[in-house]
Design a protein around this motif. Structure first.
Motif, PDB file in Angstrom:
ATOM      1  N   ILE A 190      63.388  66.775 109.236  1.00  0.00           N
ATOM      2  CA  ILE A 190      64.594  67.116 108.474  1.00  0.00           C
ATOM      3  C   ILE A 190      65.841  66.613 109.192  1.00  0.00           C
ATOM      4  O   ILE A 190      66.724  65.989 108.590  1.00  0.00           O
ATOM      5  N   ILE A 191      65.916  66.864 110.504  1.00  0.00           N
ATOM      6  CA  ILE A 191      67.094  66.453 111.277  1.00  0.00           C
ATOM      7  C   ILE A 191      67.214  64.925 111.304  1.00  0.00           C
ATOM      8  O   ILE A 191      68.299  64.369 111.076  1.00  0.00           O
ATOM      9  N   ILE A 192      66.110  64.243 111.564  1.00  0.00           N
ATOM     10  CA  ILE A 192      66.140  62.772 111.628  1.00  0.00           C
ATOM     11  C   ILE A 192      66.475  62.182 110.268  1.00  0.00           C
ATOM     12  O   ILE A 192      67.281  61.249 110.162  1.00  0.00           O
ATOM     13  N   GLY A 193      65.881  62.714 109.200  1.00  0.00           N
ATOM     14  CA  GLY A 193      66.179  62.223 107.854  1.00  0.00           C
ATOM     15  C   GLY A 193      67.655  62.356 107.512  1.00  0.00           C
ATOM     16  O   GLY A 193      68.262  61.442 106.947  1.00  0.00           O
ATOM     17  N   LEU A 194      68.239  63.506 107.875  1.00  0.00           N
ATOM     18  CA  LEU A 194      69.660  63.732 107.593  1.00  0.00           C
ATOM     19  C   LEU A 194      70.552  62.821 108.427  1.00  0.00           C
ATOM     20  O   LEU A 194      71.525  62.240 107.915  1.00  0.00           O
ATOM     21  N   LEU A 195      70.245  62.691 109.715  1.00  0.00           N
ATOM     22  CA  LEU A 195      71.085  61.865 110.592  1.00  0.00           C
ATOM     23  C   LEU A 195      71.020  60.387 110.211  1.00  0.00           C
ATOM     24  O   LEU A 195      72.055  59.695 110.200  1.00  0.00           O
ATOM     25  N   ILE A 196      69.823  59.907 109.895  1.00  0.00           N
ATOM     26  CA  ILE A 196      69.712  58.509 109.474  1.00  0.00           C
ATOM     27  C   ILE A 196      70.421  58.303 108.149  1.00  0.00           C
ATOM     28  O   ILE A 196      71.144  57.317 107.960  1.00  0.00           O
ATOM     29  N   GLY A 197      70.236  59.234 107.216  1.00  0.00           N
ATOM     30  CA  GLY A 197      70.921  59.118 105.928  1.00  0.00           C
ATOM     31  C   GLY A 197      72.426  59.095 106.082  1.00  0.00           C
ATOM     32  O   GLY A 197      73.111  58.277 105.454  1.00  0.00           O
ATOM     33  N   TRP A 198      72.954  59.990 106.927  1.00  0.00           N
ATOM     34  CA  TRP A 198      74.409  60.068 107.138  1.00  0.00           C
ATOM     35  C   TRP A 198      74.932  58.807 107.826  1.00  0.00           C
ATOM     36  O   TRP A 198      75.913  58.199 107.374  1.00  0.00           O
ATOM     37  N   SER A 199      74.303  58.411 108.938  1.00  0.00           N
ATOM     38  CA  SER A 199      74.815  57.266 109.703  1.00  0.00           C
ATOM     39  C   SER A 199      74.655  55.961 108.925  1.00  0.00           C
ATOM     40  O   SER A 199      75.552  55.100 108.941  1.00  0.00           O
ATOM     41  N   TYR A 200      73.531  55.794 108.251  1.00  0.00           N
ATOM     42  CA  TYR A 200      73.291  54.582 107.463  1.00  0.00           C
ATOM     43  C   TYR A 200      74.347  54.457 106.362  1.00  0.00           C
ATOM     44  O   TYR A 200      74.933  53.388 106.168  1.00  0.00           O
ATOM     45  N   SER A 201      74.610  55.562 105.663  1.00  0.00           N
ATOM     46  CA  SER A 201      75.622  55.538 104.588  1.00  0.00           C
ATOM     47  C   SER A 201      77.006  55.246 105.137  1.00  0.00           C
ATOM     48  O   SER A 201      77.790  54.503 104.528  1.00  0.00           O
ATOM     49  N   ALA A 202      77.317  55.845 106.293  1.00  0.00           N
ATOM     50  CA  ALA A 202      78.635  55.636 106.900  1.00  0.00           C
ATOM     51  C   ALA A 202      78.842  54.166 107.258  1.00  0.00           C
ATOM     52  O   ALA A 202      79.928  53.597 107.020  1.00  0.00           O
ATOM     53  N   MET A 203      77.829  53.515 107.805  1.00  0.00           N
ATOM     54  CA  MET A 203      77.955  52.095 108.162  1.00  0.00           C
ATOM     55  C   MET A 203      78.044  51.206 106.926  1.00  0.00           C
ATOM     56  O   MET A 203      78.823  50.244 106.897  1.00  0.00           O
ATOM     57  N   MET A 204      77.288  51.525 105.903  1.00  0.00           N
ATOM     58  CA  MET A 204      77.360  50.747 104.661  1.00  0.00           C
ATOM     59  C   MET A 204      78.737  50.902 104.013  1.00  0.00           C
ATOM     60  O   MET A 204      79.305  49.941 103.483  1.00  0.00           O
ATOM     61  N   ARG A 205      79.282  52.105 104.091  1.00  0.00           N
ATOM     62  CA  ARG A 205      80.599  52.361 103.503  1.00  0.00           C
ATOM     63  C   ARG A 205      81.684  51.562 104.219  1.00  0.00           C
ATOM     64  O   ARG A 205      82.679  51.158 103.611  1.00  0.00           O
ATOM     65  N   ARG A 206      81.495  51.335 105.500  1.00  0.00           N
ATOM     66  CA  ARG A 206      82.472  50.586 106.294  1.00  0.00           C
ATOM     67  C   ARG A 206      82.218  49.072 106.259  1.00  0.00           C
ATOM     68  O   ARG A 206      82.906  48.313 106.936  1.00  0.00           O
TER      69      ARG A 206
END
Length: 484
Positions: A190-206
């Motif tokens: 759960i923690i890894i899924g959330l962190l990867i989802g958050w960081s991946y989205s943040a980098m794509m957004r930038r």
């Protein structure tokens, strides 16, 4: 007196709606909770299918179980169970990252695969030598019978040269340890899924992506777009793995299990957990908020690992509290606290169908009878209604609380066996679901739960029915007077 009671009820409703529900709903609707809630759904087919294989590999009837063992089919069912329910954390980490990135508006599959890679990267790819366990418990055959005692194993090992002992007792490397792919890795997933989802989205957004010319096919272009976010995430995971190994001689999954998952399981699997879970669902429903959705989305992070742990013990033939079996699991929540619907309203259904005199209760009872068999009671919650209904609040709150505590007590005092980890679909009718998740004793207890619900709801339903009947008679008399 009635006005004073109504005023008090109004103040309570106002307090709950203004002070309690807003922060709860704000939390439930956060990106992370939505990702966990919707992402775990992807694991559901594998949990249910795997549960069927689990039953077949440990069939409840001894004669059938022995026949399956002797024929070799039990081993095939075990393989299927291991590849479905047995790797529940794999489905969780993929699903959570997928949903998180999808909700952010980006291509989700590369992120889901990145999360899967990170989940593997952050754990030791090794298992202990089988002889390490054999020194304690001995060597068993396919039927589970000890053929060489642990003492004999240790004696023979001690005769070997030290270098050979070290070699054969060293861990087996370059393999996945399915222990961490199952329930014990759930919180980490759960923690890894959330962190990867958050960081991946943040980098794509930038805009951290490699953009190829328009002539390049989109299927190829999308993979290059994911390369930088995936590379950054996996590099960070590699450094984390290196840090845990160098400074703690452990990995992130084992650390999360010891520091977070075990304490969380201890809190949820307790008398306090039974009280909180028993009260939480009807509490939210009473104020018109989907209690099952709120509690289920939060509690699943605690209860699914308990279910998976019990399934593993059941599969090994060691399902006892002494061996670490859990009392409160996801099936405890689905098949007892929410039996026949939130509030365990089957007693109210029986009253409306067989004893009600008011037209309102008779009509809604006919509508609710069939859904109640399959644990659906929204027609009652909003149609009777149970939401914001002070006349039926006491049994609505009390029934699941009594059932939760009594079920916990019956298992804790060894009157009922621990739930076996089989994930019966939540729509499975009562008694049948009890047999699937705990055998004939649990089926009988579920039947008694239906009786308890009936006894608790009947006096309150009778009083409410009388009020409705008087109201209907008064309205009928007023209409007749108006027509005359």
């Amino acid at each position: 007196m009635g006005e004073e009671q109504a005023s008090k009820s109004s103040r309570i409703n106002k307090f709950v709606n203004e002070k309690i529900l807003p922060p709860v709903m704000k939390f439930v609707n956060t990106k992370g909770v939505k990702a966990v809630q919707d992402g775990m759904v992807y694991a559901l087919p594998f949990i249910i299918i795997g549960s069927i294989f689990l039953i077949m590999s440990n069939f409840p009837l001894k004669v059938v179980s022995t026949a399956l063992q002797n024929s070799g089919w039990a081993a095939f069912f075990t393989q299927a169970y291991t590849a479905t329910f047995g790797i529940i954390s794999v489905w969780a980490v993929v699903g959570i990252a997928y949903v998180y990135v999808k909700n952010e508006g980006f291509e989700p599959l590369p992120a889901a695969l990145t999360a899967l890679s990170a989940f593997f990267l952050l754990q030791f790819m090794q298992v202990d030598s089988p002889l390490k366990a054999a020194k304690a418990s001995g060597i068993t055959n396919a039927a589970g019978k000890v053929v060489v005692s642990g003492h004999a194993v240790a004696q023979n090992l001690d005769k070997l040269p030290h270098a050979m002992q070290s070699f054969i007792m060293s861990p087996v490397t370059n393999v996945f340890n399915i222990t961490w792919l199952g329930g014990q890795g759930m919180v980490a997933a759960i923690i890894i899924g959330l962190l990867i989802g958050w960081s991946y989205s943040a980098m794509m957004r930038r805009g951290w992506e490699i953009k190829l010319p328009e002539q390049v096919p989109s299927s190829v272009s999308k993979q290059f777009s994911a390369m930088i976010p995936a590379g950054v995430d996996l590099t960070a995971c590699m450094l984390i793995f290196a840090g845990f190994k160098a400074f703690g001689n452990t990995d992130l999954l084992q650390w999360i299990y010891k520091v977070l998952e075990l304490p969380m399981q201890g809190v949820s699997d307790s008398w306090a957990g039974a009280i909180v879970i028993g009260l939480a669902v009807p509490f939210f429903w009473f104020f018109g908020v989907h209690g099952g959705l709120i509690v289920g989305s939060i509690a699943s992070a605690f209860l699914l690992p308990n279910t998976a742990a019990n399934a593993a013990l059941y599969h090994a033939g060691k399902l006892t509290l002494a061996n670490g079996a859990h009392i409160i699991t996801n099936e405890f929540y689905n098949n007892f606290i929410n039996l026949t619907g939130s509030g365990i309203t089957i007693g109210l259904v029986i009253f409306t169908v067989f004893a009600a005199k008011s037209q309102q209760m008779k009509a809604i009872g006919k509508i609710e009878l069939i859904p109640a068999i399959f644990n659906i009671n929204e027609p009652f919650l909003f149609g009777l209604p149970l939401v914001m209904n002070p006349f039926l609040a006491i049994p609505f709150f009390l029934t699941p609380l009594i059932v939760s505590l009594s079920t916990y007590a019956l298992i804790a005092f060894h009157i009922l066996p621990p739930l076996n980890g089989v994930a019966a679909p939540w729509t499975t009718p009562a008694v049948l679901s009890g047999f699937l998740i705990g055998g004939w004793k649990m089926a009988i207890w579920q039947f008694l739960v239906l009786v308890i619900s009936t006894l608790l709801y009947f006096p309150f339903a009778k009083r409410y029915d009388k009020i409705l009947l008087e109201r209907e008679q008064k309205n009928a008399a007023a209409e007749a007077k108006t027509e005359n």
